[in-house]
Design a protein around this motif. Structure first.
Motif, PDB file in Angstrom:
ATOM      1  N   CYS A 202       0.908  -1.059   0.033  1.00  0.00           N
ATOM      2  CA  CYS A 202       0.038  -0.084  -0.080  1.00  0.00           C
ATOM      3  C   CYS A 202       0.967   1.333  -0.052  1.00  0.00           C
ATOM      4  O   CYS A 202       1.995   1.271   0.678  1.00  0.00           O
ATOM      5  N   ASP A 203       0.426   2.335  -0.577  1.00  0.00           N
ATOM      6  CA  ASP A 203       1.018   3.533  -0.542  1.00  0.00           C
ATOM      7  C   ASP A 203       0.642   4.342   0.822  1.00  0.00           C
ATOM      8  O   ASP A 203       1.289   4.696   1.386  1.00  0.00           O
ATOM      9  N   ARG A 204      -0.454   4.047   1.206  1.00  0.00           N
ATOM     10  CA  ARG A 204      -0.828   4.722   2.512  1.00  0.00           C
ATOM     11  C   ARG A 204      -1.832   3.900   3.362  1.00  0.00           C
ATOM     12  O   ARG A 204      -2.457   2.998   2.748  1.00  0.00           O
ATOM     13  N   LEU A 205      -1.703   3.859   4.691  1.00  0.00           N
ATOM     14  CA  LEU A 205      -2.576   3.075   5.548  1.00  0.00           C
ATOM     15  C   LEU A 205      -3.467   3.857   6.165  1.00  0.00           C
ATOM     16  O   LEU A 205      -3.151   5.091   6.716  1.00  0.00           O
ATOM     17  N   ALA A 206      -4.799   3.649   6.446  1.00  0.00           N
ATOM     18  CA  ALA A 206      -5.686   4.195   7.399  1.00  0.00           C
ATOM     19  C   ALA A 206      -6.054   3.135   8.477  1.00  0.00           C
ATOM     20  O   ALA A 206      -6.418   2.036   8.134  1.00  0.00           O
ATOM     21  N   VAL A 207      -5.725   3.546   9.835  1.00  0.00           N
ATOM     22  CA  VAL A 207      -6.141   2.446  10.870  1.00  0.00           C
ATOM     23  C   VAL A 207      -7.311   2.842  11.726  1.00  0.00           C
ATOM     24  O   VAL A 207      -7.697   3.964  11.885  1.00  0.00           O
ATOM     25  N   LEU A 208      -8.223   2.040  11.399  1.00  0.00           N
ATOM     26  CA  LEU A 208      -9.642   2.179  12.250  1.00  0.00           C
ATOM     27  C   LEU A 208      -9.498   1.448  13.594  1.00  0.00           C
ATOM     28  O   LEU A 208      -8.906   0.142  13.765  1.00  0.00           O
ATOM     29  N   SER A 209     -10.257   2.192  14.661  1.00  0.00           N
ATOM     30  CA  SER A 209     -10.296   1.465  15.939  1.00  0.00           C
ATOM     31  C   SER A 209     -11.927   1.725  16.287  1.00  0.00           C
ATOM     32  O   SER A 209     -12.141   2.962  16.422  1.00  0.00           O
ATOM     33  N   ARG A 210     -12.656   0.860  16.777  1.00  0.00           N
ATOM     34  CA  ARG A 210     -13.909   1.096  17.091  1.00  0.00           C
ATOM     35  C   ARG A 210     -14.507   2.119  16.420  1.00  0.00           C
ATOM     36  O   ARG A 210     -15.419   2.963  17.037  1.00  0.00           O
ATOM     37  N   GLY A 211     -14.391   1.829  15.041  1.00  0.00           N
ATOM     38  CA  GLY A 211     -15.334   2.661  13.872  1.00  0.00           C
ATOM     39  C   GLY A 211     -14.658   3.948  13.496  1.00  0.00           C
ATOM     40  O   GLY A 211     -15.248   4.696  12.706  1.00  0.00           O
ATOM     41  N   ARG A 212     -13.588   4.572  14.085  1.00  0.00           N
ATOM     42  CA  ARG A 212     -12.970   5.719  14.119  1.00  0.00           C
ATOM     43  C   ARG A 212     -11.557   5.630  13.443  1.00  0.00           C
ATOM     44  O   ARG A 212     -10.628   4.610  13.765  1.00  0.00           O
ATOM     45  N   LEU A 213     -11.267   6.705  12.688  1.00  0.00           N
ATOM     46  CA  LEU A 213     -10.092   6.739  11.880  1.00  0.00           C
ATOM     47  C   LEU A 213      -9.015   7.154  13.097  1.00  0.00           C
ATOM     48  O   LEU A 213      -8.902   8.380  13.569  1.00  0.00           O
ATOM     49  N   VAL A 214      -8.075   6.547  13.477  1.00  0.00           N
ATOM     50  CA  VAL A 214      -7.018   6.933  14.401  1.00  0.00           C
ATOM     51  C   VAL A 214      -5.688   7.253  13.974  1.00  0.00           C
ATOM     52  O   VAL A 214      -4.874   7.770  14.623  1.00  0.00           O
ATOM     53  N   ALA A 215      -5.399   6.683  12.631  1.00  0.00           N
ATOM     54  CA  ALA A 215      -3.982   7.225  12.277  1.00  0.00           C
ATOM     55  C   ALA A 215      -4.426   6.832  10.463  1.00  0.00           C
ATOM     56  O   ALA A 215      -4.762   6.317  10.249  1.00  0.00           O
ATOM     57  N   SER A 216      -3.451   7.953  10.021  1.00  0.00           N
ATOM     58  CA  SER A 216      -3.456   7.820   8.465  1.00  0.00           C
ATOM     59  C   SER A 216      -1.829   8.408   7.777  1.00  0.00           C
ATOM     60  O   SER A 216      -1.545   9.165   8.403  1.00  0.00           O
ATOM     61  N   GLY A 217      -1.243   7.769   6.888  1.00  0.00           N
ATOM     62  CA  GLY A 217      -0.261   7.999   6.643  1.00  0.00           C
ATOM     63  C   GLY A 217       0.518   7.198   5.706  1.00  0.00           C
ATOM     64  O   GLY A 217      -0.004   6.110   5.371  1.00  0.00           O
ATOM     65  N   THR A 218       1.920   7.170   5.335  1.00  0.00           N
ATOM     66  CA  THR A 218       2.287   5.940   4.818  1.00  0.00           C
ATOM     67  C   THR A 218       2.720   4.970   5.779  1.00  0.00           C
ATOM     68  O   THR A 218       2.618   5.131   6.945  1.00  0.00           O
ATOM     69  N   PRO A 219       2.891   3.751   5.271  1.00  0.00           N
ATOM     70  CA  PRO A 219       3.287   2.720   6.291  1.00  0.00           C
ATOM     71  C   PRO A 219       4.361   3.199   7.301  1.00  0.00           C
ATOM     72  O   PRO A 219       4.139   2.442   8.558  1.00  0.00           O
ATOM     73  N   GLU A 220       5.413   3.839   6.776  1.00  0.00           N
ATOM     74  CA  GLU A 220       6.343   4.073   7.932  1.00  0.00           C
ATOM     75  C   GLU A 220       5.796   4.745   8.961  1.00  0.00           C
ATOM     76  O   GLU A 220       6.344   4.814  10.057  1.00  0.00           O
ATOM     77  N   GLU A 221       5.012   5.947   8.376  1.00  0.00           N
ATOM     78  CA  GLU A 221       4.438   7.065   9.580  1.00  0.00           C
ATOM     79  C   GLU A 221       3.538   6.261  10.366  1.00  0.00           C
ATOM     80  O   GLU A 221       3.549   6.382  11.575  1.00  0.00           O
ATOM     81  N   VAL A 222       2.847   5.363   9.830  1.00  0.00           N
ATOM     82  CA  VAL A 222       1.402   4.776  10.824  1.00  0.00           C
ATOM     83  C   VAL A 222       2.223   3.503  11.649  1.00  0.00           C
ATOM     84  O   VAL A 222       1.463   3.363  12.759  1.00  0.00           O
ATOM     85  N   LEU A 223       2.885   2.699  11.059  1.00  0.00           N
ATOM     86  CA  LEU A 223       3.264   1.309  11.682  1.00  0.00           C
ATOM     87  C   LEU A 223       4.124   1.624  12.853  1.00  0.00           C
ATOM     88  O   LEU A 223       5.439   1.332  12.656  1.00  0.00           O
ATOM     89  N   THR A 224       3.869   1.995  14.026  1.00  0.00           N
ATOM     90  CA  THR A 224       4.998   2.316  15.005  1.00  0.00           C
ATOM     91  C   THR A 224       4.515   1.372  16.166  1.00  0.00           C
ATOM     92  O   THR A 224       3.407   0.656  16.303  1.00  0.00           O
ATOM     93  N   ALA A 225       5.682   1.008  16.908  1.00  0.00           N
ATOM     94  CA  ALA A 225       5.425   0.120  18.105  1.00  0.00           C
ATOM     95  C   ALA A 225       4.335   0.770  18.950  1.00  0.00           C
ATOM     96  O   ALA A 225       3.465  -0.169  19.755  1.00  0.00           O
TER      97      ALA A 225
END
Length: 257
Positions: A202-225
């Motif tokens: 993917c070029d970008r990822l959007a992370v959902l949690s309980r129906g809400r968007l909690v993070a969006s950006g490149t995989p490097e920006e989003v996938l943090t510990a």
């Protein structure tokens, strides 16, 4: 074609499954929806391919409200492969793939030579040409999955919506499918469980949690510990793939009591 979700909300029986989701997918981009089970990924996708009508907000194609399109117009623009895609009648694999041309055919017009070539070529690209005359009900889960992806691609959509397209696929076919998506042309919105595959495809990822968007950006920006711990409830080290540089996750199993 650009795809935008502008404040999309979906509620059912007083339970809000997706809340105020705003997301933009640029022309030709691949954006992955990721999140735990029950986070609203499939519900959001259903709003895009019109299986559900949002109770709030709007889905836009190149700035045009999706609901202003006729069903045929939207079927020509948006193709979907869903988790619950099924074929109950024992059509051949080739017949199932050919159904992707239905939005483009009127009346009893038979597929043209170009359309028959499109079906044959797409099946070959997905490695299922040899299954053309096999009944769909005789195929394995992975083979059937690739047939359904081929059906969506044969539709020649401008927007492709995929809900867990790598389910049932072995690792080779997972990688081949995701590589194919990168070169297929349409704007792609895809829900994936495997975060390492999502980071690679993917070029970008959007992370959902309980129906809400909690993070969006490149995989490097989003996938943090930190995000993995807070959203997914897991511990992981984030490293770079030695060949591609993509972020990859090394999960830490919880200690036994």
């Amino acid at each position: 074609m650009e795809l935008s979700l502008d404040g999309v909300t979906f509620a059912l029986d007083g339970d809000t499954l997706v809340r105020d989701l705003s997301l933009h997918v640029g022309t030709g981009q691949i954006v992955g929806l990721v999140g735990p089970n029950g986070s609203g990924k499939s519900t959001a996708l259903r709003c895009v391919y019109r299986a559900l009508r949002p109770t709030g907000g709007t889905v836009l194609l190149d700035g045009r409200d999706l609901t202003s399109l006729t069903p045929r117009e939207s079927a020509r623009a948006v193709a979907a492969m869903t988790q619950d895609s099924s074929v109950d009648l024992d059509f051949t694999a080739e017949e199932v793939v050919s159904l992707g041309r239905a939005p483009h055919l009127r009346g009893n017009r038979t597929p043209s030579e170009r359309e028959r070539g499109l079906v044959t070529g797409t099946m070959a690209r997905l490695g299922i040409g040899h299954l053309a005359h096999r009944g769909i009900l005789t195929l394995s889960g992975g083979e059937r999955q690739r047939v359904l992806v081929a059906r969506a691609l044969v539709q020649e959509p401008e927007v492709l919506v995929l809900d867990e397209p790598t389910n049932h696929l072995d690792i080779r076919h997972q990688l081949e499918l995701l590589a194919l998506l990168r070169g297929s042309g349409p704007t792609v919105l895809v829900a994936l469980h495997d975060l390492n595959l999502a980071a690679a495809a993917c070029d970008r990822l959007a992370v959902l949690s309980r129906g809400r968007l909690v993070a969006s950006g490149t995989p490097e920006e989003v996938l943090t510990a930190e995000l993995l711990r807070e959203v997914f409830g897991v511990r992981a080290d984030v490293v770079r793939h030695p060949r591609t540089g993509d972020p990859q996750l090394l999960y830490v199993l919880p200690a036994h009591p």
